[in-house]
Design a protein around this motif. Sequence first.
Motif, PDB file in Angstrom:
ATOM      1  N   ASN A   9       1.075  -1.291   0.031  1.00 52.38           N
ATOM      2  CA  ASN A   9       0.007   0.091   0.094  1.00 52.38           C
ATOM      3  C   ASN A   9       0.951   1.276   0.028  1.00 52.38           C
ATOM      4  O   ASN A   9       0.385   2.252  -0.431  1.00 52.38           O
ATOM      5  CB  ASN A   9      -0.749  -0.130   1.253  1.00 52.38           C
ATOM      6  N   LEU A  10       2.182   1.106   0.549  1.00 53.11           N
ATOM      7  CA  LEU A  10       3.061   2.230   0.328  1.00 53.11           C
ATOM      8  C   LEU A  10       3.191   2.488  -1.121  1.00 53.11           C
ATOM      9  O   LEU A  10       2.958   3.800  -1.376  1.00 53.11           O
ATOM     10  CB  LEU A  10       4.547   2.186   1.102  1.00 53.11           C
ATOM     11  N   PHE A  11       3.622   1.749  -1.957  1.00 54.93           N
ATOM     12  CA  PHE A  11       3.817   1.874  -3.191  1.00 54.93           C
ATOM     13  C   PHE A  11       2.622   2.453  -3.950  1.00 54.93           C
ATOM     14  O   PHE A  11       2.719   3.007  -4.789  1.00 54.93           O
ATOM     15  CB  PHE A  11       4.531   0.800  -3.951  1.00 54.93           C
ATOM     16  N   ILE A  12       1.431   1.911  -3.763  1.00 53.47           N
ATOM     17  CA  ILE A  12       0.078   2.110  -4.361  1.00 53.47           C
ATOM     18  C   ILE A  12      -0.196   3.606  -4.155  1.00 53.47           C
ATOM     19  O   ILE A  12      -0.543   4.346  -5.072  1.00 53.47           O
ATOM     20  CB  ILE A  12      -1.086   1.158  -3.896  1.00 53.47           C
ATOM     21  N   LYS A  13       0.160   4.109  -2.685  1.00 53.03           N
ATOM     22  CA  LYS A  13       0.059   5.472  -2.460  1.00 53.03           C
ATOM     23  C   LYS A  13       1.023   6.333  -3.140  1.00 53.03           C
ATOM     24  O   LYS A  13       0.548   7.474  -3.550  1.00 53.03           O
ATOM     25  CB  LYS A  13      -0.043   5.553  -0.875  1.00 53.03           C
ATOM     26  N   ASN A  14       2.312   5.849  -3.165  1.00 52.29           N
ATOM     27  CA  ASN A  14       3.117   6.745  -3.739  1.00 52.29           C
ATOM     28  C   ASN A  14       2.875   6.926  -5.246  1.00 52.29           C
ATOM     29  O   ASN A  14       3.057   8.179  -5.916  1.00 52.29           O
ATOM     30  CB  ASN A  14       4.519   5.936  -3.699  1.00 52.29           C
ATOM     31  N   ARG A  15       2.439   5.723  -5.912  1.00 55.63           N
ATOM     32  CA  ARG A  15       1.974   6.035  -7.389  1.00 55.63           C
ATOM     33  C   ARG A  15       1.011   7.139  -7.641  1.00 55.63           C
ATOM     34  O   ARG A  15       0.978   7.834  -8.556  1.00 55.63           O
ATOM     35  CB  ARG A  15       1.686   4.809  -8.081  1.00 55.63           C
ATOM     36  N   ALA A  16      -0.027   6.972  -6.692  1.00 58.66           N
ATOM     37  CA  ALA A  16      -1.316   7.871  -6.789  1.00 58.66           C
ATOM     38  C   ALA A  16      -0.746   9.360  -6.550  1.00 58.66           C
ATOM     39  O   ALA A  16      -1.385  10.200  -7.253  1.00 58.66           O
ATOM     40  CB  ALA A  16      -2.232   7.628  -5.721  1.00 58.66           C
ATOM     41  N   LYS A  17       0.017   9.599  -5.639  1.00 55.93           N
ATOM     42  CA  LYS A  17       0.613  10.875  -5.489  1.00 55.93           C
ATOM     43  C   LYS A  17       1.275  11.437  -6.947  1.00 55.93           C
ATOM     44  O   LYS A  17       1.284  12.794  -7.165  1.00 55.93           O
ATOM     45  CB  LYS A  17       1.541  11.120  -4.204  1.00 55.93           C
ATOM     46  N   PHE A  18       2.097  10.572  -7.331  1.00 53.59           N
ATOM     47  CA  PHE A  18       2.848  11.060  -8.660  1.00 53.59           C
ATOM     48  C   PHE A  18       1.930  11.280  -9.616  1.00 53.59           C
ATOM     49  O   PHE A  18       2.055  12.297 -10.352  1.00 53.59           O
ATOM     50  CB  PHE A  18       3.758   9.956  -8.886  1.00 53.59           C
ATOM     51  N   THR A  19       1.058  10.095 -10.052  1.00 54.89           N
ATOM     52  CA  THR A  19       0.259  10.563 -11.133  1.00 54.89           C
ATOM     53  C   THR A  19      -0.695  11.772 -11.202  1.00 54.89           C
ATOM     54  O   THR A  19      -1.149  12.099 -12.152  1.00 54.89           O
ATOM     55  CB  THR A  19      -0.557   9.251 -11.329  1.00 54.89           C
ATOM     56  N   ALA A  20      -1.102  12.073  -9.950  1.00 54.89           N
ATOM     57  CA  ALA A  20      -2.004  13.020  -9.681  1.00 54.89           C
ATOM     58  C   ALA A  20      -1.382  14.266 -10.288  1.00 54.89           C
ATOM     59  O   ALA A  20      -2.001  15.362 -10.242  1.00 54.89           O
ATOM     60  CB  ALA A  20      -2.440  13.228  -8.122  1.00 54.89           C
ATOM     61  N   GLN A  21      -0.101  14.523 -10.197  1.00 53.25           N
ATOM     62  CA  GLN A  21       0.673  15.489 -10.837  1.00 53.25           C
ATOM     63  C   GLN A  21       0.934  15.575 -12.315  1.00 53.25           C
ATOM     64  O   GLN A  21       1.603  16.391 -12.581  1.00 53.25           O
ATOM     65  CB  GLN A  21       1.558  16.115  -9.927  1.00 53.25           C
ATOM     66  N   MET A  22       0.706  14.487 -12.824  1.00 50.61           N
ATOM     67  CA  MET A  22       1.122  14.345 -14.305  1.00 50.61           C
ATOM     68  C   MET A  22       0.086  15.144 -15.179  1.00 50.61           C
ATOM     69  O   MET A  22      -0.956  15.333 -14.740  1.00 50.61           O
ATOM     70  CB  MET A  22       1.270  12.938 -14.594  1.00 50.61           C
ATOM     71  N   LYS A  23       0.569  15.518 -16.393  1.00 50.06           N
ATOM     72  CA  LYS A  23      -0.076  16.282 -17.345  1.00 50.06           C
ATOM     73  C   LYS A  23      -1.282  15.507 -17.940  1.00 50.06           C
ATOM     74  O   LYS A  23      -0.865  14.170 -17.869  1.00 50.06           O
ATOM     75  CB  LYS A  23       0.650  16.814 -18.519  1.00 50.06           C
ATOM     76  N   PRO A  24      -2.225  15.944 -18.614  1.00 50.05           N
ATOM     77  CA  PRO A  24      -2.991  15.084 -19.174  1.00 50.05           C
ATOM     78  C   PRO A  24      -2.396  14.260 -20.319  1.00 50.05           C
ATOM     79  O   PRO A  24      -1.422  14.881 -20.979  1.00 50.05           O
ATOM     80  CB  PRO A  24      -4.173  15.959 -19.643  1.00 50.05           C
ATOM     81  N   LEU A 172       9.053  14.236  -7.900  1.00 50.43           N
ATOM     82  CA  LEU A 172       9.652  13.187  -7.083  1.00 50.43           C
ATOM     83  C   LEU A 172      10.373  13.970  -6.017  1.00 50.43           C
ATOM     84  O   LEU A 172      10.590  13.589  -4.921  1.00 50.43           O
ATOM     85  CB  LEU A 172      10.751  12.171  -7.753  1.00 50.43           C
ATOM     86  N   GLN A 173      11.246  15.082  -6.229  1.00 52.51           N
ATOM     87  CA  GLN A 173      12.020  15.773  -5.265  1.00 52.51           C
ATOM     88  C   GLN A 173      10.881  16.168  -4.117  1.00 52.51           C
ATOM     89  O   GLN A 173      11.400  16.164  -2.874  1.00 52.51           O
ATOM     90  CB  GLN A 173      12.403  16.988  -6.067  1.00 52.51           C
TER      91      GLN A 173
END
Length: 430
Positions: A9-24, A172-173
């Motif tokens: 769940n740590l990695f699932i949450k980390n991916r969700a935080k990253f993809t939320a900031q990606m461009k369309p 990521l920073q």
Amino acid sequence: MKYHPIDRNLFIKNRAKFTAQMKPKSVAIFNSNDIYPISADSTMPFAQHRDIFYLSGVDQEESILLLFPDAPYEHQREMLFLRETNEHIAVWEGEKLTKERAFEVSGIKTVYWLTEFEKVLFELMTHSETIYINTNEHYRATVETETREARFVKWWKEKYPAHNVAKSNPILQRLRSVKENVELELIQKACDITEKGFRRVLNFVQPEVTEYEIEAEFAHEFLRNRSKGFAYTPIIASGNNANVLHYIENNQVCKAGDLILLDVAAEYANYSSDMTRTIPVSGRFTERQKAVYNAVLRVKNEATQMLTPGTLWKQYHIEVGKVMTSELLGLGLIDKADVQNEKPDWPAYKKYFMHGTSHHMGLDTHDYGILTEPMQANMVFTVEPGIYIPAEGFGIRLEDNVVIQEKGSPFNLMRNIPIEVEEIENLMNA
């Protein structure tokens, strides 16, 4: 892996935080590190690229993570590409991730073998406009070897020149600098292993022991507690060696009356700890050594209290410099004239304390974090002032790892590691 399984769940949450900031309509790709050759058929031990580990938990070479949150089909939104395992590989190299095991580790359902990567990527490129490349932009980075990530970027730019390019690193920073509770527990585990190594060494050190024997004692204790070993190249610096900030030869005999600066710590599950202690070879500090030691300790304690949300890294170091200046005046190492005549870009205290006080810590010993932005709760920092006096034949540095809290003092992850003069002397003479 030596470490216990990490909750996916740590990695699932980390991916969700990253993809939320990606461009369309964008794709992000992350590659494992290479296994680096030495010569002939020898290689360095594999160390996973921290970014793919942070986002997937995959700790294996020749792996690729692909994220495409706007993919037309759900199964295309998160994908892993792994080196195909078989009985031959299992016999010669050991177990590799199966597709089922990769899901258990990462929470990613769509797993392909690496041979299918180019075909799958081509299909996804027809639906995307931007690709996030993962360049190394850490402020301390000096990269001379072409990495697997760098080779991929060159290949991709040639293959898909019409796509826009974005950078993963700024996202990521910020994400990696603020730790989840599970990450703090893993760093705490690394600190606890470091404590065991330090207590072992306190019972071991005596005059005529060599620096490399002390290094070996740490290594033994780290490995027997599920660490891969040192979080960074250890510094075991006796006498004047302590005045070489990155002394790593560790090949000298420790002489009676000298001090030993120990900048050495364990990793656990790819997370770092970063400890420095300074101890007397003979088990007792001289009065002068004790005076300098306690001055460093006071600076460390005052600096720690400054690590609060909203603090700016640059201003923090200015304030620490003022505290250090006061201590150096008290020790007679500088005088008022030195302070009055100091240069703005090189204050008087820098003669005896020439490095910074703190850096981010986490998956990397010098971890991700944007130094121009205010500190936040759940960031982990080192606190490591030092005073180095070549003319007196010793240097002292003390270092703990602390977590910034929403309110109040930082939480010291190394609170149980002996640091007071009396405690160290008592343990060494028990």
